[in-house]
Design an enzyme around this catalytic site. Structure first.
Site, PDB file in Angstrom:
ATOM      1  N   GLY A 128       0.867  -1.181   0.000  1.00 41.40           N
ATOM      2  CA  GLY A 128       0.000   0.000   0.000  1.00 41.40           C
ATOM      3  C   GLY A 128       0.894   1.217   0.000  1.00 41.40           C
ATOM      4  O   GLY A 128       1.922   1.234   0.694  1.00 41.40           O
ATOM      5  N   ALA A 152      15.153   6.677 -13.839  1.00 42.72           N
ATOM      6  CA  ALA A 152      16.619   6.652 -13.991  1.00 42.72           C
ATOM      7  C   ALA A 152      17.190   8.016 -14.370  1.00 42.72           C
ATOM      8  O   ALA A 152      18.413   8.213 -14.338  1.00 42.72           O
ATOM      9  CB  ALA A 152      17.009   5.610 -15.028  1.00 42.72           C
ATOM     10  N   GLU A 191      -4.296   7.016  -2.583  1.00 42.11           N
ATOM     11  CA  GLU A 191      -4.827   5.651  -2.581  1.00 42.11           C
ATOM     12  C   GLU A 191      -5.981   5.490  -1.584  1.00 42.11           C
ATOM     13  O   GLU A 191      -6.541   4.409  -1.450  1.00 42.11           O
ATOM     14  CB  GLU A 191      -3.714   4.633  -2.296  1.00 42.11           C
ATOM     15  CG  GLU A 191      -3.796   3.421  -3.220  1.00 42.11           C
ATOM     16  CD  GLU A 191      -2.571   2.524  -3.133  1.00 42.11           C
ATOM     17  OE1 GLU A 191      -2.102   2.102  -4.194  1.00 42.11           O
ATOM     18  OE2 GLU A 191      -2.089   2.257  -2.009  1.00 42.11           O
ATOM     19  N   ALA A 244       7.737   0.290  -5.729  1.00 44.22           N
ATOM     20  CA  ALA A 244       8.002   1.038  -4.485  1.00 44.22           C
ATOM     21  C   ALA A 244       9.149   2.037  -4.554  1.00 44.22           C
ATOM     22  O   ALA A 244       9.486   2.641  -3.543  1.00 44.22           O
ATOM     23  CB  ALA A 244       8.194   0.105  -3.288  1.00 44.22           C
ATOM     24  N   ALA A 245       9.730   2.259  -5.737  1.00 50.54           N
ATOM     25  CA  ALA A 245      10.794   3.285  -5.835  1.00 50.54           C
ATOM     26  C   ALA A 245      10.248   4.648  -5.430  1.00 50.54           C
ATOM     27  O   ALA A 245      10.858   5.367  -4.628  1.00 50.54           O
ATOM     28  CB  ALA A 245      11.357   3.345  -7.249  1.00 50.54           C
ATOM     29  N   GLY A 246       9.073   4.974  -5.957  1.00 49.26           N
ATOM     30  CA  GLY A 246       8.461   6.261  -5.630  1.00 49.26           C
ATOM     31  C   GLY A 246       8.075   6.341  -4.160  1.00 49.26           C
ATOM     32  O   GLY A 246       8.139   7.419  -3.556  1.00 49.26           O
ATOM     33  N   ASP A 247       7.673   5.213  -3.585  1.00 55.33           N
ATOM     34  CA  ASP A 247       7.313   5.200  -2.161  1.00 55.33           C
ATOM     35  C   ASP A 247       8.543   5.385  -1.282  1.00 55.33           C
ATOM     36  O   ASP A 247       8.501   6.111  -0.283  1.00 55.33           O
ATOM     37  CB  ASP A 247       6.611   3.883  -1.803  1.00 55.33           C
ATOM     38  CG  ASP A 247       5.238   3.774  -2.457  1.00 55.33           C
ATOM     39  OD1 ASP A 247       4.644   4.819  -2.782  1.00 55.33           O
ATOM     40  OD2 ASP A 247       4.767   2.639  -2.645  1.00 55.33           O
ATOM     41  N   GLY A 280      16.434  10.705 -12.626  1.00 55.47           N
ATOM     42  CA  GLY A 280      16.523  11.498 -11.406  1.00 55.47           C
ATOM     43  C   GLY A 280      15.256  12.257 -11.079  1.00 55.47           C
ATOM     44  O   GLY A 280      14.170  11.688 -11.111  1.00 55.47           O
TER      45      GLY A 280
HETATM   46  P1  ADP Z   1       7.641   5.854  -9.275  1.00 54.61           P
HETATM   47  O1  ADP Z   1       8.175   4.612  -8.637  1.00 54.61           O
HETATM   48  O2  ADP Z   1       6.652   6.582  -8.446  1.00 54.61           O
HETATM   49  O3  ADP Z   1       7.222   5.668 -10.705  1.00 54.61           O
HETATM   50  P2  ADP Z   1      10.197   6.879 -10.212  1.00 54.61           P
HETATM   51  O4  ADP Z   1      10.237   5.696 -11.113  1.00 54.61           O
HETATM   52  O5  ADP Z   1      10.358   8.228 -10.828  1.00 54.61           O
HETATM   53  O6  ADP Z   1       8.863   6.899  -9.326  1.00 54.61           O
HETATM   54  O7  ADP Z   1      11.319   6.648  -9.096  1.00 54.61           O
HETATM   55  C1  ADP Z   1      11.459   7.478  -7.980  1.00 54.61           C
HETATM   56  C2  ADP Z   1      12.928   7.778  -7.757  1.00 54.61           C
HETATM   57  O8  ADP Z   1      13.633   6.550  -7.554  1.00 54.61           O
HETATM   58  C3  ADP Z   1      13.618   8.460  -8.944  1.00 54.61           C
HETATM   59  O9  ADP Z   1      13.538   9.863  -8.822  1.00 54.61           O
HETATM   60  C4  ADP Z   1      15.053   7.967  -8.797  1.00 54.61           C
HETATM   61  O10 ADP Z   1      15.747   8.774  -7.886  1.00 54.61           O
HETATM   62  C5  ADP Z   1      14.881   6.573  -8.217  1.00 54.61           C
HETATM   63  N1  ADP Z   1      14.880   5.591  -9.318  1.00 54.61           N
HETATM   64  C6  ADP Z   1      13.806   5.014  -9.907  1.00 54.61           C
HETATM   65  N2  ADP Z   1      14.182   4.185 -10.910  1.00 54.61           N
HETATM   66  C7  ADP Z   1      15.539   4.241 -10.952  1.00 54.61           C
HETATM   67  C8  ADP Z   1      16.543   3.610 -11.766  1.00 54.61           C
HETATM   68  N3  ADP Z   1      16.218   2.763 -12.739  1.00 54.61           N
HETATM   69  N4  ADP Z   1      17.835   3.923 -11.516  1.00 54.61           N
HETATM   70  C9  ADP Z   1      18.172   4.773 -10.521  1.00 54.61           C
HETATM   71  N5  ADP Z   1      17.278   5.394  -9.727  1.00 54.61           N
HETATM   72  C10 ADP Z   1      15.983   5.138  -9.941  1.00 54.61           C
END
Ligand code: ADP
Length: 302
Positions: A37, A221, A138, A247-250, A223
């Protein structure tokens, strides 16, 4: 501290070589059940960041509810404003392919029991000890909006991660200190196709011209771009081998909120968030892929 108002789900994730086409049945390679979540993931990130995080949300009374509550507590998240409501916990049904691409169906269930009264009680209790509200889309928009208004009135810094994106009432933007969309969300909210740093800046100006103090648009990727009324700043991503982008954005939002609550300068908070996002994509899964603060510190020094 940072107060997180949002969703809490059991993430049921399958891993397969590719995503199935409509009507197709595939044999997969692996399955996990973990805390997820967007609200809970960001709370876990904030807790691991050392941000004295407190979750405001609802879980059910089913077998998943202990996994969810324990997952939050184990990451250092305060659960005194977590409410147990009779019935099933929220779930997310996630598929991840070998390239790390995913698709997701979320069923809110217990999350729908969150109320304005619960939010008011949490803000009254926690605002004296917290600097930041972190929230997402959400849970129903009326509740997100209510949390933003009350947090703003209580003097908290309001961080809105507008995910999953939907059209919002424009009168919310003057109450938002930082809005953190990814490219897709920025495009849905602004109507501006966001494909690179230049179009992200344009989308950022859309938010600030409507009253948001700042927009921090994440570009995976590539930034992130920070736009305020006076400035534009680009932050490079860290170079990593992406395995699962879930979960990168989280991780980014949670580390950002916690770092601001901990008194980091804004640029240092963003750098921590970028390192947390980078480490998250190198690991499989949602909340378990979110790094702890030692790993983030090591990443920033490398
Ligand atoms: P979401 O997961 O919400 O779609 P992003 O994909 O923009 O958000 O990722 C959030 C942050 O995580 C990015 O600003 C970056 O700093 C980091 N990030 C995401 N994907 C990558 C990647 N492939 N390589 C390096 N950093 C990444």
């Amino acid at each position: 501290g940072v107060l997180i108002v949002g969703s809490i789900n059991a993430d049921l994730t399958t891993f397969s070589s590719r995503l199935p086409a409509p009507g197709e049945t595939l044999l997969g390679d692996d399955f996990t059940l973990v805390l997820g979540g967007k609200g809970a993931n960001q709370a876990v990130a904030a807790g691991l960041a050392g941000g004295n995080a407190h979750m405001v949300g609802c879980v059910g009374t089913d077998a998943f509810s202990t996994v969810l509550t324990d997952g939050l507590r184990d990451s250092g998240v305060g659960v005194t404003h977590l409410r147990s409501v009779p019935g099933p916990s929220g779930i997310a049904h996630i598929r991840v392919d070998a390239a790390g691409e995913n698709n997701i169906v979320v069923v809110p269930l217990a999350n729908d029991a969150l109320t304005e009264e619960q939010i008011d009680a949490a803000i009254a209790d926690l605002a004296p000890h917290c600097r930041v509200l972190l929230t997402q889309l959400e849970i129903p928009w009326a509740l997100t909006q209510h949390a933003i208004r009350r947090a703003h009135d209580a003097g908290l810094t309001v961080v809105l991660d507008p995910a999953p994106a939907l059209a919002l009432d424009e009168n919310i933007w003057p109450l938002v200190d930082i809005v953190t969309p990814n490219e897709t969300e920025a495009a849905i909210l602004t109507g501006i196709p966001v494909t690179d740093a230049a179009s992200a800046v344009e989308a950022g100006r859309w938010f600030t011209s409507r009253g948001a103090s700042s927009a921090l648009i994440t570009l995976a990727a590539a930034g992130a771009v920070m736009v305020t009324a006076e400035s534009v700043e680009h932050f490079d991503a860290l170079r990593v081998n992406a395995l699962d982008t879930t979960a990168a954005g989280d991780a980014f939002a949670g580390y950002l909120g916690a770092s601001l609550a901990d008194g980091y300068e804004r640029t240092d908070a963003i750098r921590r968030a970028i390192a947390a996002g980078a480490l998250t994509v190198t690991r499989r899964g949602a909340s378990p892929s979110i790094p702890n603060s030692d790993d983030v510190a090591a990443m920033l020094e490398s």
